[in-house]
Design an enzyme around this catalytic site. Structure first.
Site, PDB file in Angstrom:
ATOM      1  N   ASN A  92       0.870  -1.176   0.000  1.00 63.74           N
ATOM      2  CA  ASN A  92       0.000   0.000   0.000  1.00 63.74           C
ATOM      3  C   ASN A  92       0.910   1.229   0.000  1.00 63.74           C
ATOM      4  OD1 ASN A  92      -1.725   2.090   0.632  1.00 63.74           O
ATOM      5  ND2 ASN A  92      -2.349   1.278   2.630  1.00 63.74           N
ATOM      6  N   GLU A 149      -6.725   4.244   8.331  1.00 64.38           N
ATOM      7  CA  GLU A 149      -6.636   5.696   8.083  1.00 64.38           C
ATOM      8  C   GLU A 149      -7.958   6.226   7.530  1.00 64.38           C
ATOM      9  OE1 GLU A 149      -2.995   5.359   5.848  1.00 64.38           O
ATOM     10  OE2 GLU A 149      -2.054   4.688   7.715  1.00 64.38           O
ATOM     11  N   GLY A 191       2.605   1.942  10.890  1.00 61.43           N
ATOM     12  CA  GLY A 191       3.529   3.057  10.733  1.00 61.43           C
ATOM     13  C   GLY A 191       4.258   3.437  12.016  1.00 61.43           C
ATOM     14  N   SER A 248       3.651  -2.451  10.355  1.00 60.20           N
ATOM     15  CA  SER A 248       5.101  -2.489  10.519  1.00 60.20           C
ATOM     16  C   SER A 248       5.720  -3.832  10.125  1.00 60.20           C
ATOM     17  CB  SER A 248       5.508  -2.087  11.941  1.00 60.20           C
ATOM     18  OG  SER A 248       5.079  -0.761  12.213  1.00 60.20           O
TER      19      SER A 248
HETATM   20  P1  PGA Z   1       2.943   0.045   7.756  1.00 65.70           P
HETATM   21  O1  PGA Z   1       1.474   0.246   7.150  1.00 65.70           O
HETATM   22  O2  PGA Z   1       3.522  -1.179   7.118  1.00 65.70           O
HETATM   23  O3  PGA Z   1       3.689   1.302   7.388  1.00 65.70           O
HETATM   24  O4  PGA Z   1       2.791  -0.110   9.234  1.00 65.70           O
HETATM   25  C1  PGA Z   1       0.626  -0.847   6.954  1.00 65.70           C
HETATM   26  C2  PGA Z   1      -0.685  -0.404   6.365  1.00 65.70           C
HETATM   27  O5  PGA Z   1      -1.179   0.668   6.717  1.00 65.70           O
HETATM   28  O6  PGA Z   1      -1.256  -1.106   5.519  1.00 65.70           O
END
Ligand code: PGA
Length: 251
Positions: free
Chosen positions: A11, A98, A174, A214
């Site tokens: 993504n 989000e 994130g 993450s």
């Molecule tokens: P991240 O995001 O790997 O940066 O934690 C995952 C996601 O939002 O799909």
């Protein structure tokens, strides 16, 4: 992981110009040429038309990060399923945390989008996941269950093959904090149980449940080793071939 195929999706969120997206897509095509799993990239809307032709005919599918709940009409700033299909999009990510928490999408809206996407033959990655305070209150299972049940309301057993679930604990997205493989697997098992209750054991066995939050090259293999974890939805580490390819090509 029974007989399910691992499915690794990137993504790209609100990152990359068209030129940057093209460069990354080209590097992924080369890097994943011999990859054994199922792959997807979800660029921003603005880069779909650029990335589509680069990955067409390869083992990487084209995804979008969101979609309007209506087919077309007076919806300033929204993007419709028809427009996505016109660009060759095969899959749409819906209910990302989000979208839920920053843009206040609720389960009813997400469900409407899910049904519209399925009606038009798109695959859906339906994201579910709890906030930190919900986990601390012992409500992680209940939250993921509600989001799964409401997200799939009215989805027929025949259409379930177009659904992938992504478990993404909001506190792990994130943040560099990954759920332990054991904690993630426990929620995946719970959600699989919910699918079993709704659609039967055969459907529960078949459905792909990705983990997101993450995921990095150094934790991907431990997560994927768990019985109920069938892939990953990757954000930050999906923005570079150097980090996405090792995750996607894990053994
Ligand atoms: P991240 O995001 O790997 O940066 O934690 C995952 C996601 O939002 O799909």
């Amino acid at each position: 992981m029974a007989n399910r195929t691992y499915y690794i999706a990137g993504n790209w969120k609100m990152h990359k110009t068209r030129a940057e997206a093209a460069e990354l897509a080209g590097a992924l095509v080369a890097g994943l040429r011999n990859g054994k799993h199922k792959y997807l990239v979800a660029p921003s809307f603005t880069s779909l038309e650029t990335v589509g032709p680069i990955i067409r005919g390869t083992n990487i599918a084209l995804g979008a990060q969101n979609m309007a709940a209506e087919e077309q009409g007076a919806h300033t700033g929204e993007v419709s399923v028809l427009q996505l299909k016109d660009l060759g999009v095969q899959t749409v990510i819906l209910g990302h945390s989000e979208r839920r928490h920053v843009y206040k999408e609720d389960d009813a809206l997400i469900n409407k989008k899910v049904k519209l996407a399925l009606k038009h033959g798109l695959e859906v990655i339906l994201c579910v996941g709890e906030l930190l305070e919900e986990r601390e209150a012992g409500r992680a299972e209940a939250v993921c269950e509600t989001q799964t049940v409401k997200g799939l309301e009215g989805v027929s057993p025949g259409d379930l093959s177009g659904i992938v679930i992504a478990y993404e604990p909001v506190w792990a997205i994130g943040t560099g904090k990954t759920a332990t493989p054991e904690d993630a697997d426990a929620i995946h098992a719970w959600v699989r149980g919910v699918i079993g209750r709704l659609y039967g054991g055969g459907a529960a066995e078949k459905i792909i449940i990705q983990y997101g939050g993450s995921v990095k090259p150094d934790n991907a293999a431990q997560l994927m080793a768990k019985e109920n974890i069938d892939g990953a939805l990757v954000g930050g580490a999906a923005l570079k071939a150097d980090t996405f390819v090792p995750i996607a090509a894990f053994n």
